[in-house]
Design a protein around this motif. Structure first.
Motif, PDB file in Angstrom:
ATOM      1  N   THR A   1     -35.442  43.565  -3.836  1.00 30.84           N
ATOM      2  CA  THR A   1     -36.168  43.382  -4.985  1.00 30.84           C
ATOM      3  C   THR A   1     -36.850  43.888  -6.426  1.00 30.84           C
ATOM      4  OG1 THR A   1     -37.363  41.525  -4.220  1.00 30.84           O
ATOM      5  CG2 THR A   1     -35.149  40.973  -5.143  1.00 30.84           C
ATOM      6  N   LYS A   2     -37.790  44.673  -4.649  1.00 31.00           N
ATOM      7  CA  LYS A   2     -39.156  45.514  -5.220  1.00 31.00           C
ATOM      8  C   LYS A   2     -39.180  47.589  -4.327  1.00 31.00           C
ATOM      9  CE  LYS A   2     -41.848  41.928  -7.076  1.00 31.00           C
ATOM     10  NZ  LYS A   2     -41.832  41.960  -8.163  1.00 31.00           N
ATOM     11  N   CYS A   3     -40.019  48.442  -4.562  1.00 28.79           N
ATOM     12  CA  CYS A   3     -39.778  48.777  -3.794  1.00 28.79           C
ATOM     13  C   CYS A   3     -41.041  49.870  -4.171  1.00 28.79           C
ATOM     14  CB  CYS A   3     -38.951  49.923  -3.789  1.00 28.79           C
ATOM     15  SG  CYS A   3     -38.574  50.464  -5.406  1.00 28.79           S
ATOM     16  N   VAL A   4     -41.738  50.931  -3.141  1.00 31.72           N
ATOM     17  CA  VAL A   4     -42.796  52.015  -3.607  1.00 31.72           C
ATOM     18  C   VAL A   4     -41.969  52.799  -3.220  1.00 31.72           C
ATOM     19  CG1 VAL A   4     -44.024  53.898  -3.000  1.00 31.72           C
ATOM     20  CG2 VAL A   4     -44.631  51.075  -1.964  1.00 31.72           C
ATOM     21  N   LEU A   5     -41.655  53.523  -5.048  1.00 31.01           N
ATOM     22  CA  LEU A   5     -40.641  54.133  -5.552  1.00 31.01           C
ATOM     23  C   LEU A   5     -41.239  55.912  -5.537  1.00 31.01           C
ATOM     24  CD1 LEU A   5     -37.419  55.644  -6.018  1.00 31.01           C
ATOM     25  CD2 LEU A   5     -38.758  54.075  -8.947  1.00 31.01           C
ATOM     26  N   VAL A   6     -40.192  56.827  -4.937  1.00 33.87           N
ATOM     27  CA  VAL A   6     -41.641  57.992  -4.874  1.00 33.87           C
ATOM     28  C   VAL A   6     -40.054  59.281  -4.889  1.00 33.87           C
ATOM     29  CG1 VAL A   6     -42.309  59.790  -3.798  1.00 33.87           C
ATOM     30  CG2 VAL A   6     -42.480  57.265  -2.800  1.00 33.87           C
ATOM     31  N   GLY A   7     -40.650  60.381  -6.185  1.00 29.89           N
ATOM     32  CA  GLY A   7     -39.683  61.434  -6.530  1.00 29.89           C
ATOM     33  C   GLY A   7     -40.428  62.209  -7.094  1.00 29.89           C
ATOM     34  N   HIS A   8     -38.883  63.482  -6.839  1.00 33.79           N
ATOM     35  CA  HIS A   8     -40.248  64.703  -6.754  1.00 33.79           C
ATOM     36  C   HIS A   8     -39.302  65.428  -7.942  1.00 33.79           C
ATOM     37  CE1 HIS A   8     -39.642  69.041  -5.478  1.00 33.79           C
ATOM     38  NE2 HIS A   8     -40.725  68.781  -5.423  1.00 33.79           N
ATOM     39  N   ASP A   9     -39.813  66.798  -8.835  1.00 28.90           N
ATOM     40  CA  ASP A   9     -38.849  67.508  -9.426  1.00 28.90           C
ATOM     41  C   ASP A   9     -37.867  66.326 -10.284  1.00 28.90           C
ATOM     42  OD1 ASP A   9     -37.906  69.978 -10.344  1.00 28.90           O
ATOM     43  OD2 ASP A   9     -35.714  69.437  -9.633  1.00 28.90           O
TER      44      ASP A   9
ATOM     45  N   ILE B   1     -39.954  52.328 -15.869  1.00 25.71           N
ATOM     46  CA  ILE B   1     -40.147  52.721 -17.497  1.00 25.71           C
ATOM     47  C   ILE B   1     -38.966  50.949 -17.696  1.00 25.71           C
ATOM     48  CG2 ILE B   1     -39.648  52.974 -20.045  1.00 25.71           C
ATOM     49  CD1 ILE B   1     -40.355  56.168 -18.741  1.00 25.71           C
ATOM     50  N   CYS B   2     -37.743  51.411 -17.017  1.00 24.87           N
ATOM     51  CA  CYS B   2     -36.783  50.635 -17.680  1.00 24.87           C
ATOM     52  C   CYS B   2     -36.879  49.320 -16.195  1.00 24.87           C
ATOM     53  CB  CYS B   2     -35.160  51.197 -17.449  1.00 24.87           C
ATOM     54  SG  CYS B   2     -34.567  52.262 -18.458  1.00 24.87           S
ATOM     55  N   TYR B   3     -37.390  49.043 -15.076  1.00 25.04           N
ATOM     56  CA  TYR B   3     -36.987  48.260 -14.558  1.00 25.04           C
ATOM     57  C   TYR B   3     -39.019  48.436 -13.957  1.00 25.04           C
ATOM     58  CZ  TYR B   3     -32.335  49.089 -14.998  1.00 25.04           C
ATOM     59  OH  TYR B   3     -30.751  49.024 -15.349  1.00 25.04           O
ATOM     60  N   PRO B   4     -39.428  47.817 -14.541  1.00 23.14           N
ATOM     61  CA  PRO B   4     -40.943  47.291 -14.156  1.00 23.14           C
ATOM     62  C   PRO B   4     -41.041  46.484 -13.189  1.00 23.14           C
ATOM     63  CG  PRO B   4     -40.557  46.869 -16.454  1.00 23.14           C
ATOM     64  CD  PRO B   4     -39.257  47.249 -15.726  1.00 23.14           C
ATOM     65  N   GLU B   5     -40.432  45.591 -12.666  1.00 22.50           N
ATOM     66  CA  GLU B   5     -40.405  44.809 -12.461  1.00 22.50           C
ATOM     67  C   GLU B   5     -40.180  45.037 -10.251  1.00 22.50           C
ATOM     68  OE1 GLU B   5     -36.361  44.418 -13.249  1.00 22.50           O
ATOM     69  OE2 GLU B   5     -38.224  44.164 -14.657  1.00 22.50           O
ATOM     70  N   MET B   6     -39.516  46.098 -10.646  1.00 23.03           N
ATOM     71  CA  MET B   6     -38.983  46.198  -9.297  1.00 23.03           C
ATOM     72  C   MET B   6     -39.989  47.440  -8.282  1.00 23.03           C
ATOM     73  SD  MET B   6     -35.123  48.133  -8.247  1.00 23.03           S
ATOM     74  CE  MET B   6     -35.615  49.844  -8.876  1.00 23.03           C
ATOM     75  N   VAL B   7     -40.315  48.192  -8.995  1.00 22.29           N
ATOM     76  CA  VAL B   7     -41.008  48.871  -8.989  1.00 22.29           C
ATOM     77  C   VAL B   7     -42.843  48.854  -8.868  1.00 22.29           C
ATOM     78  CG1 VAL B   7     -41.887  51.474  -9.294  1.00 22.29           C
ATOM     79  CG2 VAL B   7     -40.027  50.839  -9.545  1.00 22.29           C
ATOM     80  N   THR B   8     -43.281  48.494  -7.044  1.00 21.70           N
ATOM     81  CA  THR B   8     -45.053  48.360  -7.210  1.00 21.70           C
ATOM     82  C   THR B   8     -45.743  49.486  -7.384  1.00 21.70           C
ATOM     83  OG1 THR B   8     -44.910  48.300  -4.679  1.00 21.70           O
ATOM     84  CG2 THR B   8     -43.855  46.882  -5.635  1.00 21.70           C
ATOM     85  N   ARG B   9     -45.554  50.196  -7.070  1.00 18.76           N
ATOM     86  CA  ARG B   9     -46.104  51.711  -7.060  1.00 18.76           C
ATOM     87  C   ARG B   9     -45.756  52.891  -7.086  1.00 18.76           C
ATOM     88  NH1 ARG B   9     -48.842  47.803  -6.922  1.00 18.76           N
ATOM     89  NH2 ARG B   9     -50.311  47.162  -5.878  1.00 18.76           N
ATOM     90  N   LEU B  10     -45.689  53.564  -7.806  1.00 19.26           N
ATOM     91  CA  LEU B  10     -44.940  54.608  -7.921  1.00 19.26           C
ATOM     92  C   LEU B  10     -45.999  56.104  -8.318  1.00 19.26           C
ATOM     93  CD1 LEU B  10     -42.874  55.888 -10.090  1.00 19.26           C
ATOM     94  CD2 LEU B  10     -44.281  55.579 -11.563  1.00 19.26           C
ATOM     95  N   VAL B  11     -45.331  56.782  -7.171  1.00 17.88           N
ATOM     96  CA  VAL B  11     -45.432  58.212  -6.707  1.00 17.88           C
ATOM     97  C   VAL B  11     -44.351  59.522  -7.318  1.00 17.88           C
ATOM     98  CG1 VAL B  11     -46.341  59.554  -4.668  1.00 17.88           C
ATOM     99  CG2 VAL B  11     -46.025  57.154  -4.614  1.00 17.88           C
TER     100      VAL B  11
END
Length: 361
Positions: free
Chosen positions: A159-167, A178-188
């Protein structure tokens, strides 16, 4: 009039001026590419359309130390997604979203590094690699891609994750947060500003508009695919190896096998159209209706990034309503997680371990 700009025009005129700018620059980029193609044909006719036959995947793509190749079919679209997973099931999920023109293998250093603590999943986005690639351009609208990520997290049993994105994966990660803030615990995020910053900055700064010229060039049908494949994907190779845009740090440059891994994936029939179709839908949900990012956020940026100007990194701060950390890496290119993997990994570890003291959660 002092301070007069496109941003002071009425909404309808501003929109019209924006599209005139987009298509005018698209035409300019296309003409430039056409001249380059004609010069190549005149100077190296026998090589221009020659391509090596790549039917066997390089061994590095099946390296068991990187993880296990898996597939998941999501309900909303029915598409089958490919990913590589490392780390034990049940550990917290770290989901990695690659950029363009890349695929799961761009996260090879992070798959090894974070599997001790996380279930690390490096995804092939819709249209990339072994993930299904719809032929309809409209299937790559950002709204569809954002839903992909949510459904994949659900399908993986989280239900949650650390989300990491490049480019481009960074663009998607911002929008998911922005759309699913409850799903992302930390953003990189690596090498991409908040989308609102990007859309405003590019129209105010001609230098960034030029650096983002490929966005406009990609709006054309079939011609960008041709340009990336001529001379046995020379333009593609140059992105990662040239002095202007590539990885130049000694010891981190692409090996011959690394480059062949990329070429194997993107030389398959139709393999370029899916990735380019993402860009052909870039304006499908921009400008944003909602902007706030509410989870702790780490933004990493290369000092020598050839595609995005560092000024956008600091401007991103205003949209993060939580702990925000920005690190600009000296002498680093756009391809951060491959250019300086040890430093990137250290910065991510530090952020994940220390941000709890700053979090407003």
């Amino acid at each position: 009039m002092p301070g007069h700009s496109m941003f002071s025009l009425p909404g309808c005129l501003r929109g019209a001026a924006f599209w005139v700018l987009v298509y005018s620059y698209c035409l300019l980029c296309a003409c430039t590419a056409l001249v380059k193609l004609l010069c190549s044909i005149l100077m190296r006719q026998h090589r221009t359309f020659h391509r090596m036959n790549r039917e066997v995947a390089p061994g590095c793509l099946n390296d068991p130390f990187l993880g296990t190749h898996c597939y998941v079919r999501i309900k909303d679209s029915g598409l089958r997604f490919h990913y590589v997973a490392a780390g034990e099931r049940g550990k917290p999920l770290m989901l990695l979203l690659h950029g363009f023109p890349e695929f799961w293998y761009s996260w090879r250093h992070q798959l090894r590094e974070f599997k001790s603590t996380y279930r690390v999943v490096a995804l092939d986005l819709r249209g990339y690699g072994e993930t299904d690639s719809p032929t309809n351009k409209d299937c790559y609208k950002l709204d569809c891609v954002i839903v992909d990520i949510k459904e994949i997290v659900d399908s993986l049993g989280y239900t949650k994750c650390v989300l990491v994105g490049h480019d481009w994966g960074g663009m998607i990660a911002w929008l998911v947060a922005i759309c699913y803030p409850e799903m992302v615990t930390r953003l990189v995020i690596l090498s991409f500003p908040h989308p609102a910053v990007f859309t405003e900055y590019i129209l105010r700064h001609p230098s960034q508009l030029i650096k983002s010229g490929y966005y406009f060039f990609f709006q054309m049908p079939w011609f960008p695919e041709l340009m990336y494949s001529v001379n046995d994907f020379k333009l593609f190779k140059d992105l990662f190896t040239s002095r202007a845009t590539g990885i130049v740090k000694h010891g981190c440059r692409f090996t011959e096998e690394d480059m062949e891994a990329y070429l194997y994936i993107f030389s398959q029939p139709g393999a370029l159209s899916g990735p380019l179709n993402h860009y052909r839908n870039i304006l499908s949900c921009l400008p944003l209706k909602h902007h706030k990012v509410t989870m702790p956020t780490l933004l990493l940026w290369g000092e020598n990034d050839a595609f995005v100007e560092v000024e956008m990194a600091e401007q991103t701060r205003v949209y993060v309503k939580n702990y925000f950390q920005l690190s600009v890496l000296s002498h680093a290119s756009h391809w951060l997680q491959q250019d300086q993997p040890e430093l990137v990994n250290t910065l991510i570890w530090t952020f994940l371990e220390e941000d709890r003291f700053h979090s407003k959660d």
